[in-house]
Design a protein around this motif. Structure first.
Motif, mmCIF file in Angstrom:
data_model
loop_
_atom_site.group_PDB
_atom_site.id
_atom_site.type_symbol
_atom_site.label_atom_id
_atom_site.label_comp_id
_atom_site.label_asym_id
_atom_site.label_seq_id
_atom_site.Cartn_x
_atom_site.Cartn_y
_atom_site.Cartn_z
ATOM 1 N N SER A 120 10.821 7.074 4.299
ATOM 2 C CA SER A 120 10.446 6.786 2.829
ATOM 3 C C SER A 120 9.892 5.253 2.959
ATOM 4 O O SER A 120 10.192 4.332 3.910
ATOM 5 C CB SER A 120 11.846 6.794 1.890
ATOM 6 N N VAL A 121 9.101 4.907 1.965
ATOM 7 C CA VAL A 121 8.461 3.848 1.919
ATOM 8 C C VAL A 121 8.496 3.126 0.598
ATOM 9 O O VAL A 121 8.479 3.742 -0.265
ATOM 10 C CB VAL A 121 6.910 3.882 2.426
ATOM 11 N N LYS A 122 8.617 1.755 0.581
ATOM 12 C CA LYS A 122 8.580 0.837 -0.602
ATOM 13 C C LYS A 122 7.481 -0.141 -0.438
ATOM 14 O O LYS A 122 7.279 -0.912 0.585
ATOM 15 C CB LYS A 122 9.835 0.124 -0.812
ATOM 16 N N VAL A 123 6.564 -0.023 -1.315
ATOM 17 C CA VAL A 123 5.123 -0.593 -1.122
ATOM 18 C C VAL A 123 5.703 -2.272 -2.124
ATOM 19 O O VAL A 123 6.159 -2.246 -3.188
ATOM 20 C CB VAL A 123 3.998 -0.496 -2.020
ATOM 21 N N GLN A 179 -8.284 -5.911 2.220
ATOM 22 C CA GLN A 179 -7.047 -5.350 1.529
ATOM 23 C C GLN A 179 -5.631 -5.545 2.409
ATOM 24 O O GLN A 179 -5.800 -5.372 3.560
ATOM 25 C CB GLN A 179 -6.854 -3.735 1.188
ATOM 26 N N LYS A 180 -4.862 -6.377 1.819
ATOM 27 C CA LYS A 180 -3.607 -6.689 2.426
ATOM 28 C C LYS A 180 -2.460 -6.106 1.715
ATOM 29 O O LYS A 180 -2.335 -6.159 0.413
ATOM 30 C CB LYS A 180 -3.292 -8.100 2.386
ATOM 31 N N ALA A 181 -1.559 -4.975 2.452
ATOM 32 C CA ALA A 181 -0.800 -4.338 2.087
ATOM 33 C C ALA A 181 0.715 -4.554 2.905
ATOM 34 O O ALA A 181 0.561 -4.614 3.983
ATOM 35 C CB ALA A 181 -1.125 -3.142 2.108
ATOM 36 N N VAL A 182 1.413 -4.628 1.984
ATOM 37 C CA VAL A 182 2.997 -5.012 2.691
ATOM 38 C C VAL A 182 4.084 -3.896 2.071
ATOM 39 O O VAL A 182 4.135 -3.792 1.117
ATOM 40 C CB VAL A 182 3.357 -6.399 2.494
ATOM 41 N N ARG A 183 4.591 -3.594 3.330
ATOM 42 C CA ARG A 183 5.514 -2.394 3.012
ATOM 43 C C ARG A 183 6.654 -2.527 3.906
ATOM 44 O O ARG A 183 6.642 -2.972 4.622
ATOM 45 C CB ARG A 183 4.752 -0.795 2.950
ATOM 46 N N VAL A 184 8.000 -1.729 3.289
ATOM 47 C CA VAL A 184 8.924 -1.694 4.011
ATOM 48 C C VAL A 184 9.357 -0.117 4.267
ATOM 49 O O VAL A 184 9.358 0.669 2.947
ATOM 50 C CB VAL A 184 10.117 -2.340 3.322
ATOM 51 N N ARG A 185 9.430 0.261 5.553
ATOM 52 C CA ARG A 185 9.762 1.804 5.777
ATOM 53 C C ARG A 185 11.243 1.902 5.970
ATOM 54 O O ARG A 185 11.839 0.939 6.771
ATOM 55 C CB ARG A 185 8.853 2.244 6.852
ATOM 56 N N SER A 186 11.687 2.840 5.496
ATOM 57 C CA SER A 186 13.121 3.174 5.737
ATOM 58 C C SER A 186 13.788 4.543 6.063
ATOM 59 O O SER A 186 12.976 5.470 5.902
ATOM 60 C CB SER A 186 13.782 2.872 4.438
ATOM 61 N N THR A 187 14.853 4.560 6.609
ATOM 62 C CA THR A 187 15.528 5.814 7.133
ATOM 63 C C THR A 187 16.471 6.058 6.337
ATOM 64 O O THR A 187 16.832 5.154 5.548
ATOM 65 C CB THR A 187 15.814 5.816 8.854
ATOM 66 N N LEU A 238 -0.627 4.587 -1.042
ATOM 67 C CA LEU A 238 0.228 3.626 -0.040
ATOM 68 C C LEU A 238 1.723 4.185 -0.019
ATOM 69 O O LEU A 238 2.249 4.368 0.895
ATOM 70 C CB LEU A 238 0.207 2.264 0.130
ATOM 71 N N ALA A 239 2.048 4.418 -1.241
ATOM 72 C CA ALA A 239 3.502 4.859 -1.461
ATOM 73 C C ALA A 239 3.756 6.297 -1.026
ATOM 74 O O ALA A 239 4.862 6.809 -0.835
ATOM 75 C CB ALA A 239 4.118 4.562 -3.049
ATOM 76 N N ARG A 240 2.660 7.074 -1.101
ATOM 77 C CA ARG A 240 2.950 8.581 -0.799
ATOM 78 C C ARG A 240 2.527 9.058 0.626
ATOM 79 O O ARG A 240 2.870 10.243 1.069
ATOM 80 C CB ARG A 240 2.055 9.278 -2.041
ATOM 81 N N LYS A 241 1.631 8.392 1.237
ATOM 82 C CA LYS A 241 0.962 8.913 2.515
ATOM 83 C C LYS A 241 0.996 7.848 3.507
ATOM 84 O O LYS A 241 0.747 6.587 3.140
ATOM 85 C CB LYS A 241 -0.502 9.401 2.371
ATOM 86 N N PRO A 242 1.002 8.068 4.778
ATOM 87 C CA PRO A 242 0.745 7.182 5.829
ATOM 88 C C PRO A 242 -0.697 6.583 5.741
ATOM 89 O O PRO A 242 -1.607 7.146 5.510
ATOM 90 C CB PRO A 242 1.044 7.962 7.181
ATOM 91 N N ILE A 243 -0.933 5.408 6.088
ATOM 92 C CA ILE A 243 -1.984 4.679 5.875
ATOM 93 C C ILE A 243 -3.238 5.209 6.771
ATOM 94 O O ILE A 243 -4.439 5.429 6.688
ATOM 95 C CB ILE A 243 -2.167 3.199 6.185
#
Length: 267
Positions: free
Chosen positions: A108-111, A136-144, A169-174
């Motif tokens: 899962s990812v949090k933007v 575009q600068k995007a910062v995300r945290v991915r979690s298990t 970006l919250a729904r799909k891999p970049i």
């Protein structure tokens, strides 16, 4: 000789964190003052000053009375991706792309942030665009299921990134979003090293400041060999590992171990 099991002195941990941030071009407007650094790292002034002295000794910062502490821009060559390197030394992207997309679908990812910014010298050198051009600068945290896994920062030329934003970006891999935007992904250049967690990353990855992290730099090219994405990834080593299949190739007097993807190129 000190024991190898002893932790690094606090001033050296701060030095390593700030050096990494300087190399990323994060202090274009100047470094935080000593008081701010003391608060960020919860240390005394003498500790901050020793860290800054190390950075100054390496020629990474300039400290002038009345003008504060500023970063000294690194040469563009230090951030180059090694375009003179033989393509035979790079793995095919196919397997990498499949693995990255697969991991994206299993986590899962949090933007945290998405914004259009001007390219720093480091970002511009990597993406081969003029300094100051929009990206575009995007910062995300991915979690298990176990918790946070990685803190990811990506830079994409604005001309490409206009096709997707925070919701996508919250729904799909970049990498999927890039291809849906018309980019034909060609190859990738990746380096893996280590870095210590700063206060911001430590909070998002639920680790202590100064904890060791795996640091991944990945530059993605399209099929015309144009850079289309630069990624900075910080991974918790207790939840992420990098695995590579190796094969023996070459003549009998010069056999070497190479990645499985590369081995076909030697035949």
């Amino acid at each position: 000789m000190p024991s190898a099991s002893l932790p690094l002195p606090k001033y050296h941990q701060i030095y390593l964190v700030l050096r990494e941030q300087l190399q990323e071009g994060r202090f274009a407007e100047g470094l935080p003052g000593e008081l701010a650094l003391m608060a960020q790292f919860s240390v005394a002034r003498v500790t901050v000053r020793r860290a800054l002295e190390l950075l100054q000794g390496e020629g990474l910062i300039s400290r002038e009375p009345g003008r504060g502490t500023r970063a000294i821009a690194p040469s563009a060559a230090a951030h180059a991706d090694g375009t003179g390197e033989s393509r035979h030394s790079r793995a095919h992207l196919t397997g990498l792309l499949e693995n990255l997309v697969s991991m994206g679908l299993r986590t899962s990812v949090k933007v945290l942030d998405v914004d259009t910014v001007t390219a720093s010298s480091a970002v511009a050198a990597a993406l081969q665009i003029p300094v100051g051009e929009s990206v575009q600068k995007a910062v995300r945290v991915r979690s298990t299921n176990e918790g946070p896994l990685s803190h990811i920062t990506t830079y994409v030329p604005a001309s490409i990134a206009r096709q997707f934003g925070r919701r996508e970006l919250a729904r799909k891999p970049i990498l999927v979003l890039l291809e849906e935007s018309g980019v034909q992904v060609g190859r990738a250049h990746q380096t893996i090293s280590a870095r210590l967690a700063d206060a911001v990353v430590a909070r998002h990855l639920d680790v202590a400041v100064g904890s060791a992290l795996l640091a991944v730099r990945r530059l993605i090219y399209d099929d015309s060999d144009r850079p289309v994405q630069w990624l900075h990834g910080l991974y918790r080593p207790d939840r992420y590992e990098y695995e590579m299949q190796l094969s023996r190739v070459g003549s009998i007097d010069a056999k070497v171990w190479v990645s499985k993807e590369l081995s076909a190129q030697f035949h």
